[in-house]
Design an enzyme around this catalytic site. Structure first.
Site, PDB file in Angstrom:
ATOM      1  N   SER A 130       0.805  -1.224   0.000  1.00 23.19           N
ATOM      2  CA  SER A 130       0.000   0.000   0.000  1.00 23.19           C
ATOM      3  C   SER A 130       0.837   1.273   0.000  1.00 23.19           C
ATOM      4  O   SER A 130       0.430   2.279  -0.586  1.00 23.19           O
ATOM      5  CB  SER A 130      -0.973   0.013   1.187  1.00 23.19           C
ATOM      6  OG  SER A 130      -0.278  -0.131   2.403  1.00 23.19           O
ATOM      7  N   HIS A 180       1.376   5.128   4.341  1.00 20.71           N
ATOM      8  CA  HIS A 180       0.527   5.693   3.290  1.00 20.71           C
ATOM      9  C   HIS A 180       0.903   7.142   3.010  1.00 20.71           C
ATOM     10  O   HIS A 180       1.016   7.562   1.855  1.00 20.71           O
ATOM     11  CB  HIS A 180      -0.944   5.615   3.710  1.00 20.71           C
ATOM     12  CG  HIS A 180      -1.483   4.226   3.759  1.00 20.71           C
ATOM     13  ND1 HIS A 180      -2.798   3.945   4.049  1.00 20.71           N
ATOM     14  CD2 HIS A 180      -0.888   3.024   3.566  1.00 20.71           C
ATOM     15  CE1 HIS A 180      -2.989   2.644   4.021  1.00 20.71           C
ATOM     16  NE2 HIS A 180      -1.833   2.060   3.737  1.00 20.71           N
TER      17      HIS A 180
END
Length: 213
Positions: A130, A180
């Site tokens: 991610s 992230h």
């Protein structure tokens, strides 16, 4: 299969597909040989672990952790985001720049996460693509900003909202929002430095983005 033909095709997001295939194959192997929800099992197979990297010199974990996932849902969510974003931007941004940027964003995302863990003095096993994928979204945002005359300001602002929700909107326990954030910021910087819109003159003076390979 004619590999040379595929490499010449510009409408196939080949790098995105290859990255997705590697992630899926790694997951299948690990799921058949153990429990991908078990932190100890993930650690044994190369999950990111700050103390192991800094104290034991196991730097390979920075990369191997990017191709491991904790459970099928984790894998599926990441691969959907990867394919959706890669399909849109890979060939416009440039195939090889895309590949290099993917790894750079993943490494920077891991560094952000590691720095935050060191700051908190609280360490956890880290796996997942991610961070790198958020970097691709960051590149997408910058590309859209540079093309706003052709795309529209409203769509650009929607992308900013989307990426903010992806970074901060899922901050429950177990989600590495700092990775992230690091990946997204890195992607935006790389997009600003490496993506250069070009014009292709036609009889109608239409706009066509070239590949940035």
């Amino acid at each position: 299969m004619d590999v040379k033909y595929l490499l010449k095709r510009k409408d196939i997001p080949l790098i995105t597909i290859m990255i997705a295939v590697v992630n899926i194959l790694v997951f299948i192997y690990m799921d058949f040989t153990g429990n991908t929800l078990d932190a100890g099992y993930l650690y044994q197979h190369g999950a990111m672990d700050v103390p192991s990297v800094l104290e034991d010199g196991e730097w390979y974990r920075v990369l191997t952790g990017m191709f491991m996932h904790s459970g099928f849902e984790h894998l599926a969510n990441n691969m959907v985001m990867l394919i959706a974003s890669g399909y849109v931007i890979e060939n416009i941004y440039g195939r090889w720049k895309y590949l290099i940027s993917y790894f750079i964003c993943g490494i920077v995302a891991t560094a952000f996460s590691a720095g935050y863990e060191i700051y908190k003095d609280d360490y956890a096993i880290g796996v997942g693509a991610s961070g790198a994928i958020m970097g691709i979204f960051g590149i997408y945002v910058v590309m859209t900003m540079k093309e706003w005359k052709n795309i529209g300001r409203n769509d650009t602002s929607k992308l900013f909202v989307l990426i903010a929700l992806m970074v901060f909107g899922n901050m429950q326990e177990g989600v590495d929002w700092m990775a992230h954030l690091g990946g997204a910021l890195c992607g935006m910087v790389l997009g600003a430095l490496l993506y250069h819109p070009r014009r292709k003159t036609t009889s109608q003076d239409s706009y066509y983005p070239y590949s940035n390979d």
